[in-house]
Design an enzyme around this catalytic site. Sequence first.
Site, PDB file in Angstrom:
ATOM      1  N   ASP A 107      -3.842  -7.612  -0.440  1.00 59.26           N
ATOM      2  CA  ASP A 107      -4.116  -6.357  -1.343  1.00 59.26           C
ATOM      3  C   ASP A 107      -2.582  -6.134  -2.027  1.00 59.26           C
ATOM      4  OD1 ASP A 107      -6.498  -6.100  -0.869  1.00 59.26           O
ATOM      5  OD2 ASP A 107      -6.305  -4.318   0.433  1.00 59.26           O
TER       6      ASP A 107
ATOM      7  N   GLU B   5      -2.055   4.663  -5.694  1.00 55.59           N
ATOM      8  CA  GLU B   5      -2.134   6.038  -5.566  1.00 55.59           C
ATOM      9  C   GLU B   5      -0.951   6.746  -6.007  1.00 55.59           C
ATOM     10  OE1 GLU B   5       0.538   4.319  -2.798  1.00 55.59           O
ATOM     11  OE2 GLU B   5      -1.848   4.289  -2.267  1.00 55.59           O
TER      12      GLU B   5
ATOM     13  N   ASP C 208       4.038  17.110   5.308  1.00 55.88           N
ATOM     14  CA  ASP C 208       5.055  16.041   4.755  1.00 55.88           C
ATOM     15  C   ASP C 208       4.818  15.738   3.336  1.00 55.88           C
ATOM     16  OD1 ASP C 208       6.066  16.154   7.296  1.00 55.88           O
ATOM     17  OD2 ASP C 208       5.324  14.057   7.844  1.00 55.88           O
TER      18      ASP C 208
END
Length: 235
Positions: free
Chosen positions: A44, A115, A144
């Site tokens: 990927d 993302e 976080d």
Amino acid sequence: MTPLKLAFLASGHEGSQQALADLQKIYPSHSPKDADVLVVLGGDGFMLHTLHEHVEYQVPVFGMRLGDVGFLMNRYESDGLVERIEQAREVTLNALSMEAVDGEGKTHHALAINEVALLRQTNQAAHITISVNGQERLTKLVADGVLVATAAGSTAYNLSAHGPILPLGTEAVVLTPISPFRPRRWQGAILPAHAVITFDVLQSDRRPVSVTADYDEFRDIKKVVVQQDTTTSHR
């Protein structure tokens, strides 16, 4: 019928390089700019790199898994490759457009196929306000960080952060907190692909935050706006 012109692109993995040599003995090989299909050999990560690097050619990409992870890839098989490509179901992927403003007021732009992620830079938890389409939806996330993932990216960092997996071709994005402290039970949301998501970093001097869009990273960020990029697509 004119035969498909294939361009083979392989990662540096030993198995990928061997597969490249084997396939080039069977099928005529063309340069990416002259090809009808790019055949990607690897995992990927290499697929993501290929999509970024060759988007200008606007040709379909067919991946075969030879790396460690391959949610975006098909199984590797050297025989009948042209027939497999012709019978494959085509999915169109749209990237995310990110605009980020840093502490000095400078604006940064980047595209993300997987993302966009905001992450704390120090031991201090990030405090972030989240708005969707101009309406405040979460006054203060203490965590976080937080990320927005496409369907293609939902099996990457989003999965590690316990976000849901979206089937390829789903017209939606995933909003997922990273190690949230408050609201403790908030697990994120699935939003329409056309949603405009705004992150405002609170107390950015004391609680600095960085943002990444796939490979690109910017630090000391005060505000981030994420929305679907409609100018380019990946097939």
